[in-house]
Design a protein around this motif. Sequence first.
Motif, mmCIF file in Angstrom:
data_model
loop_
_atom_site.group_PDB
_atom_site.id
_atom_site.type_symbol
_atom_site.label_atom_id
_atom_site.label_comp_id
_atom_site.label_asym_id
_atom_site.label_seq_id
_atom_site.Cartn_x
_atom_site.Cartn_y
_atom_site.Cartn_z
ATOM 1 N N GLY A 374 0.763 -1.177 -0.050
ATOM 2 C CA GLY A 374 -0.012 -0.080 -0.007
ATOM 3 C C GLY A 374 0.919 1.248 0.065
ATOM 4 O O GLY A 374 2.102 1.173 0.059
ATOM 5 N N GLU A 375 0.120 2.393 -0.092
ATOM 6 C CA GLU A 375 0.795 3.542 -0.077
ATOM 7 C C GLU A 375 0.546 4.453 0.999
ATOM 8 O O GLU A 375 -0.497 4.901 1.402
ATOM 9 C CB GLU A 375 0.753 4.256 -1.438
ATOM 10 N N ALA A 376 1.883 5.044 1.515
ATOM 11 C CA ALA A 376 1.426 6.127 2.492
ATOM 12 C C ALA A 376 1.247 7.531 1.567
ATOM 13 O O ALA A 376 2.075 8.003 0.691
ATOM 14 C CB ALA A 376 2.855 6.483 3.273
ATOM 15 N N PRO A 377 0.040 7.979 1.960
ATOM 16 C CA PRO A 377 -0.284 9.082 1.245
ATOM 17 C C PRO A 377 0.477 10.220 0.974
ATOM 18 O O PRO A 377 1.102 10.681 1.947
ATOM 19 C CB PRO A 377 -1.555 9.622 1.835
ATOM 20 N N GLY A 378 0.947 10.805 -0.087
ATOM 21 C CA GLY A 378 1.428 11.827 -0.361
ATOM 22 C C GLY A 378 3.015 11.780 -0.248
ATOM 23 O O GLY A 378 3.986 12.559 -0.446
ATOM 24 N N THR A 379 3.483 10.428 0.084
ATOM 25 C CA THR A 379 4.994 10.291 0.403
ATOM 26 C C THR A 379 5.668 9.650 -1.044
ATOM 27 O O THR A 379 6.874 9.508 -0.900
ATOM 28 C CB THR A 379 5.359 9.383 1.617
ATOM 29 N N ARG A 380 4.942 9.340 -2.268
ATOM 30 C CA ARG A 380 5.308 8.738 -3.144
ATOM 31 C C ARG A 380 6.907 9.656 -3.866
ATOM 32 O O ARG A 380 7.716 9.009 -4.139
ATOM 33 C CB ARG A 380 4.291 8.614 -4.352
ATOM 34 N N ALA A 381 6.774 10.754 -4.001
ATOM 35 C CA ALA A 381 7.608 11.521 -4.578
ATOM 36 C C ALA A 381 8.985 11.453 -3.809
ATOM 37 O O ALA A 381 10.035 11.425 -4.151
ATOM 38 C CB ALA A 381 7.223 13.060 -4.973
ATOM 39 N N LEU A 382 8.793 11.709 -2.415
ATOM 40 C CA LEU A 382 9.902 11.631 -1.399
ATOM 41 C C LEU A 382 10.485 10.322 -1.224
ATOM 42 O O LEU A 382 11.804 10.194 -1.470
ATOM 43 C CB LEU A 382 9.235 12.044 -0.008
ATOM 44 N N ALA A 383 9.867 9.156 -1.410
ATOM 45 C CA ALA A 383 10.425 7.929 -1.567
ATOM 46 C C ALA A 383 11.146 7.702 -2.662
ATOM 47 O O ALA A 383 12.456 7.064 -2.619
ATOM 48 C CB ALA A 383 9.269 6.940 -1.195
ATOM 49 N N ALA A 384 10.530 8.014 -3.558
ATOM 50 C CA ALA A 384 11.377 7.986 -5.049
ATOM 51 C C ALA A 384 12.519 8.808 -4.958
ATOM 52 O O ALA A 384 13.762 8.310 -5.511
ATOM 53 C CB ALA A 384 10.355 8.237 -6.066
ATOM 54 N N GLU A 385 12.395 9.850 -4.504
ATOM 55 C CA GLU A 385 13.799 10.731 -4.348
ATOM 56 C C GLU A 385 14.720 9.986 -3.383
ATOM 57 O O GLU A 385 16.028 10.086 -3.782
ATOM 58 C CB GLU A 385 13.343 12.155 -3.892
ATOM 59 N N ARG B 177 2.030 15.119 5.533
ATOM 60 C CA ARG B 177 1.845 14.059 6.759
ATOM 61 C C ARG B 177 2.698 12.888 6.881
ATOM 62 O O ARG B 177 2.887 12.298 5.520
ATOM 63 C CB ARG B 177 0.386 13.887 7.114
ATOM 64 N N PHE B 178 3.134 12.203 8.145
ATOM 65 C CA PHE B 178 4.165 11.138 7.729
ATOM 66 C C PHE B 178 3.452 10.254 9.172
ATOM 67 O O PHE B 178 2.994 10.761 9.963
ATOM 68 C CB PHE B 178 5.371 11.194 8.276
ATOM 69 N N GLY B 179 3.485 8.817 8.878
ATOM 70 C CA GLY B 179 3.081 8.029 10.019
ATOM 71 C C GLY B 179 1.528 7.944 10.103
ATOM 72 O O GLY B 179 0.600 8.594 9.322
ATOM 73 N N ASN B 180 1.111 7.258 10.932
ATOM 74 C CA ASN B 180 -0.372 7.379 11.660
ATOM 75 C C ASN B 180 -0.531 6.825 13.139
ATOM 76 O O ASN B 180 0.637 6.787 13.656
ATOM 77 C CB ASN B 180 -1.113 6.213 10.510
ATOM 78 N N ARG B 181 -1.580 6.693 13.557
ATOM 79 C CA ARG B 181 -1.916 6.672 14.832
ATOM 80 C C ARG B 181 -1.594 5.271 15.526
ATOM 81 O O ARG B 181 -1.422 5.153 16.804
ATOM 82 C CB ARG B 181 -3.489 7.118 15.468
ATOM 83 N N ILE B 182 -1.086 4.320 14.735
ATOM 84 C CA ILE B 182 -0.688 3.136 15.152
ATOM 85 C C ILE B 182 0.938 3.181 15.231
ATOM 86 O O ILE B 182 1.469 1.986 15.811
ATOM 87 C CB ILE B 182 -1.299 1.735 14.572
ATOM 88 N N GLY B 183 1.542 4.041 14.458
ATOM 89 C CA GLY B 183 2.866 4.035 14.516
ATOM 90 C C GLY B 183 3.617 3.104 13.638
ATOM 91 O O GLY B 183 4.713 2.837 13.615
#
Lengths: 405, 479
Positions: A374-385, B177-183
């Motif tokens: 799955g994908e952490a929302p919004g982090t795709r560009a940073l992860a690719a970088e 935002r980074f992470g979530n409530r379960i860490g």
Amino acid sequence: MSLRAESGAGRAAAQGTARIDVPGASVERIHRPADVAELAALLAERHAKSEAVLVCGGRTRLAFANRARPLAAAISLEALSGVDVFEPDEGVVHALAGTPVRTLQQIVAAEGWELPLDPPGDTATIGGTIASAATGPRAHAFGRVADAVLGLELVGADGTPSKCGGRVVKNVTGYDMAKLYTGSFGSLGVVAGAWLRLRPQPAQRAVLSGAAPRDGARFERARESARSASARAFVWNESPTDAHAELLVELGSGEAGLLHDRERLARDFVLEPAAPDAVDRLRDARAEAASRHPIGLRARVLATRLGEMREALLAAGFELSIDLGLGVLTARSGEAPIDAEGLLRLRERAIACGGHASFEWLPAAGFDALDVFGEAPGTRALAAELKKRFDPRGILNPGRFVMGS
Amino acid sequence: MSAALLARLREIVGDDRCLTREGELFAYECDGLTLSPKRPLAVVLPVSAEEVAAIVRACRALGASFVPRGAGTGLSGGAHATEGGILIECSRMNRILEIDAENRVAVVQPGVVNAELSAAVASLGLFYAPDPSSQQACTIGGNVAENSGGPHTLKYGTTTNHVLALEMVLPDGSVQRFGNRIGEGPGFDFVGAIVGSEGTLGIVTEATVRLTAIPQAVETLLVLFEDVVAACRAVGRIIRSGVVPAALEIVDRRTIEAVEASVYAAGLPTTAGAVLIVELDGLPVNLTGEIEAIRAACEAEHCQAIEIARDEAERKRFWRARKGAFGAMGRLAPDLYVHDAVVPRIHLPAILAKVCEICDRHRLKLANVFHAGDGNLHPNICFDRRDPDELARVMAAGKEILEACVAVGGVITGEHGVGVEKRDYMHLVFGAADLDPMMRLRDAFNPDGLCNPGKIIPTTRFCVESNPKARGYDAVPFE
């Protein structure tokens, strides 16, 4: 309940073969570097040729990945093994990446310490456990894999050795690179060795099990009980077709504390002594269930939403093994058919419950488009970088990690 | 450029939250590290992530550097401004946004004071575990930046063990935002990498943190020893005993004398060479056995006396001696250099003797108060900065102390951070190949280096070519 026991025959056979199959690719050329210099030379050579490699340890988690892009070779770290520093007076140990976790556990146990790692599988290695952040039911007491890692030695994609962290139990000297490498599935660098923090063995241990009615109220009571001070593992096993759930509890504490918690549990549940290794066997059975359960799903959600996620998975026909104190649901598909869209709906439910879900294994056909992490929302560009800066030629486990990195 | 930038900043936050007068800027020239002040062009006081993002975009548009700051209690200069840069003071973003007691989670803005969070959740039977000595003043945002510890790190871990998710303004001005409530979420552990990054990867505008259940019982012991080395040996025995105290703190004789002569006086005997504070917590039924194990370990090192706090008031008295130590040292000299290094705990007795020898040789007044259970030393050197010769000896001794700690497998900071103070000592621990991945990480977030430049990564010696991002912070008197 079928998750409770299964032999490791499938895994053993896979280890005997000269070919390694992973989702999307197979590789027959396997390198086994015996030291860090050899590992560095291998990676430097592959980097120079822009040839992709699969990096593996005990091969217990190879199926848990996205489809690999073409691989030229595998680098198995099984020969890079050994415990070179163990300081019983300090509670710290240093092991090479290929060291089996079980071996290290035995070594430190002889001096009254416990290695706070609990990955499934007898062949799980230190490096593989760190790379995949593999945990088991005892994460309830042990915490995350990253919590045990004090420092790492690595070899970068271009073959450059480096280190991060250290051997002391408290350290803010520079960025916490070990956090970044832990759980990155070897996509940023290859773990060659690790300094690990140990914890004292509990003075006494008890393993208990018993049956409980599969109703929501009893489930919630069990969830509350899992907050018991001495709980090391607190597992609720159930199948949609069972009349009862099974509770499996491991406690560890001083004698008085253990008695206190046993008496408290006895108010709500009838629990009897179980085999001392019952939690180990359950942990390994959960990982080895692939031959009978086409889909393996792992979800983690907020404590207050655990019941809701449980209901959703049961309704989809999954068998469940729930680490109540952690909010982790290990789910194995049952008779009811489920397609990719159904799985994505379950992931959305887990996200709505404050957590996430990943797919530990999937059938070979029909699920190709799913990102198992799955994908952490919004982090795709940073992860690719990040991937581009650490592995500019994309040779480390290409395509296998999150968002294809 | 300056006038245009100031005009834009005033548009964003208004005149009253954009400080530019000399007298106002003077207060922001440094944090707890007072030896290398830098005056910013302006200090801005945003109240929202949107304002922080707008400030960052304005700085980027005009090529100005910017530095985040919490309460300014840090001791390594991580919140020092760069000459002509903008200081973004987050202390007005100080609201607790949500408390979810059932899931033991709190969502806070970065300017929430550490101790106030614990106070806010105490009635729910919860607390926020990281407890740096400055917890009455320091902010959660600053704690995240520095990965702050405290006396109870031994059992509960540092800030990194208690941060689940972050909202951050990235150096490009976007909000992420980074992470979530379960860490635990998919992908790289960005939260783990951001905690302790000293504000060089972005500006935290919201933190989701883990709350911990207040233990059912607490026992606090005060153990007196003839000297600090014996106290260190007792710590080794306790570690080996299998008991994990919540805290294991040592205060030496000079510190005791300073405390007892101050408003923090706790009734400690000034005849003791060292005091070991041991705190145990957990199930009441377990603590009796643990106290006996502690007693046996201390008696084996010939402790002079063991006191057990009879009630909460007495427990607070014991801790007053520890937590008031730094304030009390103001009585010893006009200036105090609070060092911070970590060694493997088995080396504590030898390293303490070495630290004393170094300071004696440099004719410096030394007081020790430290987190012995973590091997985290705080040699406190008392001096007068108006004496250039003494200042030079302080710096020389500090360097020798760090070198001695690294020589036995230690590191140069356990909780204060690298900042500018120890930036050029990083080479004691890490070679160029080790620093290179750190630079790659920083550059992935902060490619043009405008966000808190000149911190953590060395800019001198072998790294000067590879790190041109120290603009405004090249000359630091820490050699």
